[in-house]
Scaffold this motif. Structure first.
Motif, PDB file in Angstrom:
ATOM      1  N   GLU A  72       9.913   2.477   5.709  1.00 49.61           N
ATOM      2  CA  GLU A  72      10.513   2.427   7.393  1.00 49.61           C
ATOM      3  C   GLU A  72      10.292   4.315   7.439  1.00 49.61           C
ATOM      4  OE1 GLU A  72      13.786   0.626   8.639  1.00 49.61           O
ATOM      5  OE2 GLU A  72      13.339  -1.133   7.837  1.00 49.61           O
ATOM      6  N   ASP A  85       3.869  -3.675   3.173  1.00 49.93           N
ATOM      7  CA  ASP A  85       4.800  -3.135   2.742  1.00 49.93           C
ATOM      8  C   ASP A  85       4.685  -1.762   2.845  1.00 49.93           C
ATOM      9  OD1 ASP A  85       7.182  -2.556   1.258  1.00 49.93           O
ATOM     10  OD2 ASP A  85       6.412  -3.152  -0.699  1.00 49.93           O
ATOM     11  N   GLN A  95      -3.597  -2.640  -2.785  1.00 49.40           N
ATOM     12  CA  GLN A  95      -2.332  -1.448  -2.868  1.00 49.40           C
ATOM     13  C   GLN A  95      -2.946  -0.249  -3.018  1.00 49.40           C
ATOM     14  OE1 GLN A  95      -0.145  -2.282  -6.518  1.00 49.40           O
ATOM     15  NE2 GLN A  95       1.834  -2.009  -5.398  1.00 49.40           N
ATOM     16  N   ALA A  97       1.241  -9.511   5.288  1.00 48.90           N
ATOM     17  CA  ALA A  97       2.305  -9.002   5.096  1.00 48.90           C
ATOM     18  C   ALA A  97       2.064  -7.634   4.389  1.00 48.90           C
ATOM     19  CB  ALA A  97       2.964  -9.746   3.655  1.00 48.90           C
ATOM     20  N   THR A 135       2.903  -1.664  11.935  1.00 51.84           N
ATOM     21  CA  THR A 135       4.186  -0.976  11.432  1.00 51.84           C
ATOM     22  C   THR A 135       4.352   0.315  11.621  1.00 51.84           C
ATOM     23  OG1 THR A 135       3.607  -2.597   9.460  1.00 51.84           O
ATOM     24  CG2 THR A 135       5.490  -0.912   9.297  1.00 51.84           C
ATOM     25  N   ARG A 150      -5.155  -9.241  -1.528  1.00 50.22           N
ATOM     26  CA  ARG A 150      -3.933  -8.253  -1.743  1.00 50.22           C
ATOM     27  C   ARG A 150      -4.806  -6.976  -2.124  1.00 50.22           C
ATOM     28  NH1 ARG A 150      -0.267  -6.551  -5.610  1.00 50.22           N
ATOM     29  NH2 ARG A 150       1.770  -6.279  -4.625  1.00 50.22           N
ATOM     30  N   ILE A 163       1.516   1.802   0.258  1.00 52.60           N
ATOM     31  CA  ILE A 163       1.212   0.645   1.119  1.00 52.60           C
ATOM     32  C   ILE A 163       0.791  -0.585   0.034  1.00 52.60           C
ATOM     33  CG2 ILE A 163      -1.060   1.310   1.681  1.00 52.60           C
ATOM     34  CD1 ILE A 163      -0.314   0.248   4.421  1.00 52.60           C
ATOM     35  N   THR A 164       1.545  -1.521   0.410  1.00 55.79           N
ATOM     36  CA  THR A 164       0.738  -2.850  -0.230  1.00 55.79           C
ATOM     37  C   THR A 164       0.426  -3.753   1.084  1.00 55.79           C
ATOM     38  OG1 THR A 164       1.937  -2.494  -2.147  1.00 55.79           O
ATOM     39  CG2 THR A 164       1.052  -4.812  -1.493  1.00 55.79           C
TER      40      THR A 164
END
Length: 163
Positions: A71, A68, A125, A66, A152, A123, A81-82
């Motif tokens: 856009e 993050d 960040q 996932a 992305t 995770r 960014i995560t």
């Protein structure tokens, strides 16, 4: 002979007709610009080399990551960014490393985060710098030797202008 200056005065009707014509042609101009922008999304040679070095002979699988990312980034100098990866983070099954790559930055390798089971969750960040609109690639290296991938696209605008 005398120099002559001609002054043309546009009527309100001519001005409105010209404005409507310009608005009517705008989608075609934007479309032409998009096709040239699409050609600029080709990954750099440095990205291809770095990707091949990290992946090796593995075949990355899409999923379980996932990401993050905005856009649209108003300023490419500061893009948050995560990254979170589904993993039990046990000795037998954990994420060893998370690699962050960009397809069009001057240096394709943005960062590598090394993890161990002691982290408990996979995770991270951070923030990154993006030179222009491009794809951001996240590769996760698992303890099993498998690789995960996520892509992305981030549109970078500086001062409100798209690049």
């Amino acid at each position: 002979m005398r120099d002559r200056i001609d002054i043309y005065v546009l009527s309100r009707r001519a001005f409105v007709v010209a404005g409507v014509a310009a608005v009517g042609l705008a989608p075609f101009v934007v479309h032409a610009d998009d096709s040239s922008a699409a050609a600029s999304f080709a990954p750099s040679q440095e990205f291809k080399d770095e990707f091949a070095r990290i992946v090796g002979t593995a075949t990355p699988v899409d999923g379980k990551i996932a990401v993050d990312l905005p856009e649209t980034a108003d300023n490419g100098n500061f893009v948050p960014i995560t990254i979170a990866i589904e993993s039990p983070m046990t000795d037998a099954d954990h994420v060893k490393a998370i690699h962050l790559l960009s397809t069009a930055n001057p240096h394709a390798h943005v960062a590598t985060f090394h993890l161990a089971p002691v982290n408990a969750v996979a995770r991270v960040q951070s923030r990154m710098r993006l030179a222009k609109t491009q794809d951001v690639i996240v590769l996760a290296e698992l303890s099993s030797g498998d690789m995960l991938i996520s892509t992305t696209r981030v549109k970078v605008t500086i001062g409100g202008c798209g690049i």
